[in-house]
Design a protein around this motif. Structure first.
Motif, PDB file in Angstrom:
ATOM      1  N   VAL A   1     -14.581 -11.394  40.000  1.00 25.13           N
ATOM      2  CA  VAL A   1     -14.066 -12.296  40.745  1.00 25.13           C
ATOM      3  C   VAL A   1     -13.616 -11.662  42.112  1.00 25.13           C
ATOM      4  O   VAL A   1     -12.807 -10.787  41.962  1.00 25.13           O
ATOM      5  N   THR A   2     -14.038 -12.172  43.251  1.00 28.64           N
ATOM      6  CA  THR A   2     -13.476 -11.854  44.430  1.00 28.64           C
ATOM      7  C   THR A   2     -12.332 -12.664  44.818  1.00 28.64           C
ATOM      8  O   THR A   2     -12.041 -13.754  44.566  1.00 28.64           O
ATOM      9  N   GLY A   3     -11.407 -12.093  45.658  1.00 32.47           N
ATOM     10  CA  GLY A   3     -10.216 -12.694  46.067  1.00 32.47           C
ATOM     11  C   GLY A   3      -9.155 -12.947  44.868  1.00 32.47           C
ATOM     12  O   GLY A   3      -8.477 -13.876  44.607  1.00 32.47           O
ATOM     13  N   ALA A   4      -9.392 -11.758  44.045  1.00 37.14           N
ATOM     14  CA  ALA A   4      -8.836 -12.089  42.506  1.00 37.14           C
ATOM     15  C   ALA A   4      -7.294 -11.705  42.474  1.00 37.14           C
ATOM     16  O   ALA A   4      -6.803 -12.085  41.352  1.00 37.14           O
ATOM     17  N   SER A   5      -6.736 -11.493  43.527  1.00 40.76           N
ATOM     18  CA  SER A   5      -5.273 -10.809  43.404  1.00 40.76           C
ATOM     19  C   SER A   5      -4.311 -11.963  43.714  1.00 40.76           C
ATOM     20  O   SER A   5      -2.999 -12.000  43.507  1.00 40.76           O
ATOM     21  N   ALA A   6      -4.703 -13.320  44.187  1.00 40.79           N
ATOM     22  CA  ALA A   6      -3.724 -14.291  44.519  1.00 40.79           C
ATOM     23  C   ALA A   6      -4.563 -15.637  44.396  1.00 40.79           C
ATOM     24  O   ALA A   6      -5.891 -15.699  44.262  1.00 40.79           O
ATOM     25  N   GLY A   7      -3.791 -16.766  44.429  1.00 37.03           N
ATOM     26  CA  GLY A   7      -4.526 -18.041  44.695  1.00 37.03           C
ATOM     27  C   GLY A   7      -5.678 -18.491  43.509  1.00 37.03           C
ATOM     28  O   GLY A   7      -5.272 -18.137  42.263  1.00 37.03           O
ATOM     29  N   VAL A   8      -6.670 -19.051  43.998  1.00 35.27           N
ATOM     30  CA  VAL A   8      -7.853 -19.369  43.050  1.00 35.27           C
ATOM     31  C   VAL A   8      -8.518 -18.400  42.442  1.00 35.27           C
ATOM     32  O   VAL A   8      -8.655 -18.585  41.425  1.00 35.27           O
ATOM     33  N   GLY A   9      -8.620 -17.254  43.175  1.00 34.56           N
ATOM     34  CA  GLY A   9      -9.124 -16.144  42.787  1.00 34.56           C
ATOM     35  C   GLY A   9      -8.472 -15.522  41.213  1.00 34.56           C
ATOM     36  O   GLY A   9      -8.991 -15.288  40.147  1.00 34.56           O
ATOM     37  N   ARG A  10      -7.056 -15.480  41.320  1.00 28.40           N
ATOM     38  CA  ARG A  10      -6.123 -14.989  40.212  1.00 28.40           C
ATOM     39  C   ARG A  10      -6.119 -16.009  39.192  1.00 28.40           C
ATOM     40  O   ARG A  10      -6.168 -15.884  37.899  1.00 28.40           O
ATOM     41  N   ALA A  11      -6.152 -17.359  39.529  1.00 32.48           N
ATOM     42  CA  ALA A  11      -6.225 -18.484  38.506  1.00 32.48           C
ATOM     43  C   ALA A  11      -7.496 -18.692  37.797  1.00 32.48           C
ATOM     44  O   ALA A  11      -7.560 -18.768  36.273  1.00 32.48           O
ATOM     45  N   THR A  12      -8.575 -18.218  38.381  1.00 29.52           N
ATOM     46  CA  THR A  12      -9.817 -18.202  38.018  1.00 29.52           C
ATOM     47  C   THR A  12      -9.947 -16.944  37.031  1.00 29.52           C
ATOM     48  O   THR A  12     -10.359 -17.221  35.791  1.00 29.52           O
ATOM     49  N   ALA A  13      -9.424 -15.773  37.342  1.00 27.51           N
ATOM     50  CA  ALA A  13      -9.430 -14.619  36.476  1.00 27.51           C
ATOM     51  C   ALA A  13      -8.720 -14.868  34.979  1.00 27.51           C
ATOM     52  O   ALA A  13      -9.058 -14.454  34.150  1.00 27.51           O
ATOM     53  N   ARG A  14      -7.407 -15.478  35.404  1.00 27.46           N
ATOM     54  CA  ARG A  14      -6.777 -15.832  34.074  1.00 27.46           C
ATOM     55  C   ARG A  14      -7.610 -16.802  33.133  1.00 27.46           C
ATOM     56  O   ARG A  14      -7.410 -16.439  31.960  1.00 27.46           O
ATOM     57  N   ALA A  15      -8.030 -17.765  33.765  1.00 28.97           N
ATOM     58  CA  ALA A  15      -9.111 -18.658  32.749  1.00 28.97           C
ATOM     59  C   ALA A  15     -10.060 -18.000  32.068  1.00 28.97           C
ATOM     60  O   ALA A  15     -10.235 -18.266  30.872  1.00 28.97           O
TER      61      ALA A  15
END
Length: 562
Positions: free
Chosen positions: A10-24
């Motif tokens: 996941v790119t942009g994974a440190s915050a926002g949508v990227g972080r929520a996506t990684a958690r999901a």
């Protein structure tokens, strides 16, 4: 045997949508490669993923640099295993009128937001194509199809991603590749970006409501990755409404956004001259999390219900004049009173299915797709109002449902009145919900403006259904139906209606002004008027229980709870 179910980058994974996506993904047992620039944000995201049962590999990368992205992909495969899913999400932006954005700033937004997707896709394909499997998900936006003021660089980049992805998809299809690419168009989200993008606005920036939590987007990305057969997904009713308005009236939307688009992105709070993340990350030293400062406004789920005909309703196909017409029915008994619902212009019966289900516990309720719409056959030439009314009358006879109470919705009111006047033996009563079109809105600009003003008050699931129906019917049939509605004069016919008639309008219906509803009621020999609180134009979809209570009360059937 692999330890984890999937390997996901996941790119942009440190915050926002990227972080929520990684958690999901982590909650589903995936191993995650986390790409971003901010080390503190990445480490915090990795800790969350480990706590959720996943495995995390921190990959500090600027996606604008193709060599860094390639090296990150190589390391992810070496340490985690073959990449199954690659999510391109990273972006930066500038809040300012175009003439206040410098050339280097515009180039930087393009390099991160657009070329970052290109670089990530290239790295993913280099590994997925030889294996003939894998999924690439592009995180898009409603702004990928509809530009708004103050975000020219971001909108341009998102538009470019659509063109790039469509071109790539056709190339993969040509090669018969097993690699899938899909795109998720997202609504306004409560992420930290509004506190760390470069802004030259006088006030602090904000997303245009309605706002959703980033977890809504994260779950949508996961669903897209698990079912990549759909080329694109629209998340949030606001996304669907925006794209529908852009398709139907782009020029009118230009002028509307020119008047409202600036103020809608300002909070009224003075902007502070803080750091921004265009050149350097804002979460290098301190974690910012997935969510922003608009939590009080943000919705935690996207209400996009797909009304399924099989949900307790019976589907039937009836041949009328050589064409198949598809209908749905619900009934407590064969002897119950008959209510037939008639859908509006350009759409299908799907928007009336919730009402049919409610009515079906007390009356024999039906709804039919008229020729050219929904699942019924589509004649080569779009029928006019008389042709649609004739098809409805023919179906009533063929289905052995006459005489019935016809319940018209929007343009369906005009069709119901036409049948009541031409074939009175088929109609025992009328219910006209949101009767269109009043004399003052019989021009395209006024009709579209009223539709836009009303659409923001509709139920969240209304816009996706309408967009799907318009797309299915095609522009020629949709425009022909609206043209027929504007050319009709129901006020000339209502004095000839000889059956009891109930007119219903929603409290917030801009399509049907109160004065118009009252005028139509006075024209009827036996007319009554009711207003449904909290509803806009599509009362049967927003308040099916209340609508069912009005109908059963009008017909003298024991009331339903609503």
């Amino acid at each position: 045997m692999r330890e984890f179910q999937q390997v996901v980058v996941v790119t942009g994974a440190s915050a926002g949508v990227g972080r929520a996506t990684a958690r999901a993904f982590a909650s589903r047992g995936a191993a995650l490669g986390l790409i971003a620039r901010g080390s503190a944000g990445l480490e915090a995201a990795a800790a969350e993923i480990e706590a959720a049962g996943g495995r995390a590999l921190v990959l500090p990368v600027d996606v604008a640099d193709p060599d860094q992205v390639e090296a990150a992909a190589e390391r992810a495969e070496r340490e985690l295993g073959p990449i199954d899913v690659w999510v391109n999400n990273a972006f930066v932006g500038v809040f300012a009128p175009f003439w206040d954005v410098g050339p280097d700033e515009f180039r930087r937004v393009t390099e991160v937001t657009y070329l970052g997707v290109v670089n990530g896709t290239r790295a993913a394909l280099a590994r997925m194509r030889p294996r003939d499997r894998g999924v690439i998900v592009q995180a898009g936006s409603a702004l990928a199809y509809r530009g708004i003021p103050l975000q020219s660089a971001y909108c341009g980049a998102k538009h470019a991603i659509v063109g790039f992805t469509e071109s790539l998809r056709t190339e993969l299809l040509h090669d018969g590749s097993g690699v899938k690419v899909t795109m998720v168009q997202l609504p306004a989200l409560n992420t930290p970006q509004f506190d760390w993008v470069l802004s030259r606005l006088p006030d602090r920036p904000r997303p245009v409501p309605p706002i959703y939590q980033p977890e809504v987007a994260g779950e949508a990305v996961v669903r897209a990755a698990l079912r990549p057969g759909r080329r694109e997904r629209w998340i949030g009713a606001s996304t669907a409404a925006t794209l529908a308005a852009q398709r139907l009236a782009p020029g009118l939307l230009d002028r509307y956004l020119g008047r409202t688009g600036f103020a809608a992105q300002l909070t009224g709070e003075a902007r502070t001259n803080g750091r921004h993340n265009l050149w350097e990350p804002r979460d290098a030293d301190r974690d910012r999390g997935a969510r922003g400062r608009f939590g009080d406004e943000a919705r935690s789920r996207s209400l996009l219900p797909l009304v399924r005909p099989e949900g307790g309703l019976i589907r039937r196909t009836t041949e009328v004049a050589g064409r198949r017409m598809v209908s749905w029915h619900a009934s407590p008994s064969r002897s119950a009173p008959r209510v037939v619902c008639v859908h509006g212009a350009g759409v299908s019966s799907r928007e009336l299915l919730p009402l049919v289900a409610e009515l079906g516990t007390h009356v024999h309720a039906s709804v039919v797709d008229l020729p050219g719409f929904g699942r019924s056959d589509k004649p080569s030439r779009p029928p006019d109002l008389a042709g649609l009314a004739g098809a409805l009358a023919g179906w009533l006879e063929a289905a052995d449902l006459a005489p019935a109470c016809l319940l018209g919705s929007s343009f369906g009111c005009q069709l119901a009145v036409e049948v009541a006047v031409r074939r009175p033996e088929l109609v025992g009563a009328l219910v006209l919900v949101g009767p269109t079109i009043d004399a003052e809105s019989r021009t395209w600009p006024r009709l579209i403006l009223r539709w836009l003003r009303t659409s923001v008050r509709e139920a969240p699931g209304m816009a996706p259904l309408n967009v799907a129906d318009y797309r299915d019917a095609g522009p020629r049939r949709t425009l022909a139906a609206f043209r027929a509605a504007m050319d009709d004069r129901p006020e000339d016919k209502l004095p000839r209606v000889q059956v009891p008639t109930l007119i219903v309008r929603g409290e917030h219906d801009r399509m049907v002004p109160p004065a118009w509803a009252e005028h139509l009621t006075r024209l009827l020999p036996d007319g009554r008027l009711a207003t449904v609180d909290g509803a806009a134009h599509m009362v049967p979809f927003r308040r099916p229980g209340a609508m069912a209570s009005l109908v059963t009360g009008f017909l003298g059937v024991p009331d339903v709870v609503g």
